[in-house]
Design a protein around this motif. Structure first.
Motif, PDB file in Angstrom:
ATOM      1  N   ALA A 168      11.188 -14.111   2.285  1.00 17.83           N
ATOM      2  CA  ALA A 168      10.845 -13.871   3.222  1.00 17.83           C
ATOM      3  C   ALA A 168      10.437 -15.209   3.442  1.00 17.83           C
ATOM      4  O   ALA A 168       8.691 -15.532   2.954  1.00 17.83           O
ATOM      5  N   PRO A 169      11.077 -16.101   4.786  1.00 20.65           N
ATOM      6  CA  PRO A 169       9.545 -16.703   5.107  1.00 20.65           C
ATOM      7  C   PRO A 169       8.542 -16.881   4.941  1.00 20.65           C
ATOM      8  O   PRO A 169       6.928 -17.184   4.913  1.00 20.65           O
ATOM      9  N   LEU A 170       8.169 -15.597   6.193  1.00 17.76           N
ATOM     10  CA  LEU A 170       6.920 -14.932   6.769  1.00 17.76           C
ATOM     11  C   LEU A 170       6.531 -13.649   5.604  1.00 17.76           C
ATOM     12  O   LEU A 170       5.395 -13.286   6.058  1.00 17.76           O
ATOM     13  N   GLY A 171       6.762 -13.781   4.232  1.00 18.52           N
ATOM     14  CA  GLY A 171       7.018 -12.784   2.904  1.00 18.52           C
ATOM     15  C   GLY A 171       7.271 -11.408   3.345  1.00 18.52           C
ATOM     16  O   GLY A 171       8.106 -11.199   4.378  1.00 18.52           O
ATOM     17  N   VAL A 172       7.072 -10.586   2.807  1.00 18.72           N
ATOM     18  CA  VAL A 172       7.857  -9.315   2.523  1.00 18.72           C
ATOM     19  C   VAL A 172       6.419  -8.301   2.832  1.00 18.72           C
ATOM     20  O   VAL A 172       4.854  -7.981   1.852  1.00 18.72           O
ATOM     21  N   HIS A 173       6.411  -7.144   3.055  1.00 15.29           N
ATOM     22  CA  HIS A 173       4.887  -6.305   3.655  1.00 15.29           C
ATOM     23  C   HIS A 173       5.309  -5.065   3.637  1.00 15.29           C
ATOM     24  O   HIS A 173       6.754  -5.059   4.128  1.00 15.29           O
ATOM     25  N   ALA A 174       5.058  -4.076   3.154  1.00 15.93           N
ATOM     26  CA  ALA A 174       5.133  -2.970   3.039  1.00 15.93           C
ATOM     27  C   ALA A 174       4.456  -1.590   3.734  1.00 15.93           C
ATOM     28  O   ALA A 174       2.683  -1.953   2.804  1.00 15.93           O
ATOM     29  N   ILE A 175       4.244  -0.592   3.340  1.00 11.03           N
ATOM     30  CA  ILE A 175       3.571   0.486   3.571  1.00 11.03           C
ATOM     31  C   ILE A 175       3.932   1.781   2.628  1.00 11.03           C
ATOM     32  O   ILE A 175       5.092   1.307   1.957  1.00 11.03           O
ATOM     33  N   MET A 176       3.583   2.674   1.625  1.00 10.78           N
ATOM     34  CA  MET A 176       3.641   3.882   1.333  1.00 10.78           C
ATOM     35  C   MET A 176       4.122   4.702   2.053  1.00 10.78           C
ATOM     36  O   MET A 176       3.638   5.057   3.418  1.00 10.78           O
ATOM     37  N   GLY A 177       4.855   5.586   1.178  1.00  7.10           N
ATOM     38  CA  GLY A 177       5.369   6.911   1.814  1.00  7.10           C
ATOM     39  C   GLY A 177       5.023   8.033   1.363  1.00  7.10           C
ATOM     40  O   GLY A 177       4.682   7.854   0.290  1.00  7.10           O
ATOM     41  N   ASN A 178       5.560   9.188   1.557  1.00 12.45           N
ATOM     42  CA  ASN A 178       4.981  10.229   1.241  1.00 12.45           C
ATOM     43  C   ASN A 178       5.074  10.771  -0.265  1.00 12.45           C
ATOM     44  O   ASN A 178       4.277  11.744  -1.205  1.00 12.45           O
ATOM     45  N   HIS A 179       5.687  10.785  -0.871  1.00 11.31           N
ATOM     46  CA  HIS A 179       6.796  10.402  -2.011  1.00 11.31           C
ATOM     47  C   HIS A 179       6.265   9.789  -3.224  1.00 11.31           C
ATOM     48  O   HIS A 179       6.038  10.290  -4.264  1.00 11.31           O
ATOM     49  N   ASP A 180       5.226   8.607  -2.240  1.00  8.77           N
ATOM     50  CA  ASP A 180       4.629   8.214  -3.436  1.00  8.77           C
ATOM     51  C   ASP A 180       3.142   8.034  -3.883  1.00  8.77           C
ATOM     52  O   ASP A 180       2.712   7.881  -4.688  1.00  8.77           O
ATOM     53  N   TRP A 181       2.677   8.899  -2.483  1.00 10.99           N
ATOM     54  CA  TRP A 181       1.696   9.689  -2.725  1.00 10.99           C
ATOM     55  C   TRP A 181       1.893  11.425  -3.697  1.00 10.99           C
ATOM     56  O   TRP A 181       1.401  11.736  -4.767  1.00 10.99           O
ATOM     57  N   TRP A 182       2.858  12.155  -3.446  1.00  9.07           N
ATOM     58  CA  TRP A 182       3.132  12.614  -3.771  1.00  9.07           C
ATOM     59  C   TRP A 182       3.335  13.379  -5.360  1.00  9.07           C
ATOM     60  O   TRP A 182       3.149  14.320  -6.541  1.00  9.07           O
ATOM     61  N   GLU A 183       3.662  12.488  -5.637  1.00  9.86           N
ATOM     62  CA  GLU A 183       4.057  11.865  -7.239  1.00  9.86           C
ATOM     63  C   GLU A 183       3.237  11.594  -8.037  1.00  9.86           C
ATOM     64  O   GLU A 183       3.247  11.162  -9.046  1.00  9.86           O
ATOM     65  N   ASP A 184       2.339  11.175  -7.167  1.00 10.34           N
ATOM     66  CA  ASP A 184       1.023  10.718  -8.407  1.00 10.34           C
ATOM     67  C   ASP A 184      -0.197  11.633  -8.522  1.00 10.34           C
ATOM     68  O   ASP A 184      -0.569  11.904  -7.291  1.00 10.34           O
ATOM     69  N   ARG A 185      -0.445  12.618  -9.357  1.00 10.39           N
ATOM     70  CA  ARG A 185      -0.909  13.630  -9.464  1.00 10.39           C
ATOM     71  C   ARG A 185      -2.404  13.135  -9.352  1.00 10.39           C
ATOM     72  O   ARG A 185      -3.307  13.366  -8.746  1.00 10.39           O
TER      73      ARG A 185
END
Length: 300
Positions: A118-135
């Motif tokens: 995308a011309p102005l980039g790709v921007h992300a946040i995290m979700g609950n499962h991204d935290w829950w699956e990381d011990r």
């Protein structure tokens, strides 16, 4: 009066119907369908003559066979065809269920997401499962997850209670991204008696230093009642539209507000939120009445 033959014909037809419905909900809708949900609005506080197209992807839940790296790549190619000025990722890249044949490693799903453009980039946040699956992240009680690192490694910035100012055609706007509201699980091994969020709405908004409009990225829509009028639009995922939806309502929604923020464009007291139905599945690989979708929002 129904005959014995008629009874068994009726029962057989009912069973066939249930099997067909089950096949649709378990196979066709989660795997074969991909919708494009389009919204057009000029929210309060939006800069006059600022035309902005946002493409949003939520709740990928990478796993085999439901959301393989190849399928993620194909979805990203379709997203690129929608010609957004900017693309946002609304969290939950990690799988959220055990009914899988194989888990997709973060290095694979992040490589697939790196095909987004995308011309102005790709921007992300995290979700609950991204935290829950990381011990490790759970043990540390914060810091970052393997998802943060995987996206950073492919050049996609992750917003954890951070605001950044962008411009299009000389007109500015802000992305403000919250860390997850359900990040840390309770449990004796973690030393926590209740679930804890890592979101900081006030601290994030304090980083906004001018009057340009703000787009808030928040994985769970439950934050919306607290979002100030200063925010022009909130974008969320998490609910999957309930994953099963009849006549505009879902029997189960992972929100303390039930169907209030389950899906779509909601306006409350002049404030706007759009909740994506998401792309993958959580808990069980079932979707009915709310197919996987890419969201396109035309602002201004």
């Amino acid at each position: 009066m129904i005959t014995r033959r008629g009874f068994f014909k009726l029962v057989g037809g009912g069973i066939a119907g249930v099997m067909s419905l089950g096949g649709y909900a378990f196979a066709y809708e989660p795997l074969a369908r991909l919708g494009i949900a389009r919204y057009r609005l000029t929210p309060p506080g939006w800069t006059p003559r600022l035309k902005l197209r946002v493409v949003a992807l939520a709740d990928i839940h990478a796993c085999e066979p439901w959301m393989s790296a190849n399928r993620i790549t194909a979805i990203c190619h379709r997203a690129n065809e929608l010609e957004g000025d900017v693309t946002v990722l609304l969290g939950d890249y990690a799988s959220g269920m055990n009914m899988v044949t194989q888990y997709v490693h973060s290095s694979q799903w992040s490589k697939a997401l790196a095909t987004l453009q995308a011309p102005l980039g790709v921007h992300a946040i995290m979700g609950n499962h991204d935290w829950w699956e990381d011990r490790t992240a759970q043990k540390n009680g914060g810091m970052e997850t393997f998802g943060h690192r995987a996206l950073a490694d492919v050049g996609i910035p992750v917003y954890g209670n951070r605001a950044v100012r962008l411009e299009k055609d000389g007109r500015g706007f802000w992305f403000a991204g919250l860390e997850d509201q359900l990040a840390l699980l309770p449990g004796r091994k973690w030393g926590r008696t209740r679930m804890l969020g890592l979101d900081d709405l006030d601290g994030t908004m304090a980083q906004v230093t001018d009057d340009a409009p703000v787009i808030l990225l928040a994985h769970e829509p439950d934050i919306f009642p607290r979002v100030p009028e200063r925010v022009s639009l909130t974008l969320s995922g998490h609910t999957h539209g309930g994953q099963i939806r009849f006549l505009g309502r879902s029997p189960i929604v992972p929100s303390r507000y039930g169907n209030r923020y389950a899906y779509g464009h909601i306006v409350e007291e002049g404030r706007n939120i759009i909740v994506s139905g998401g792309l993958g599945c959580s808990i069980a690989p079932v979707r009915f009445g709310v197919p996987p979708e890419i969201v396109v929002i035309d602002l201004g």
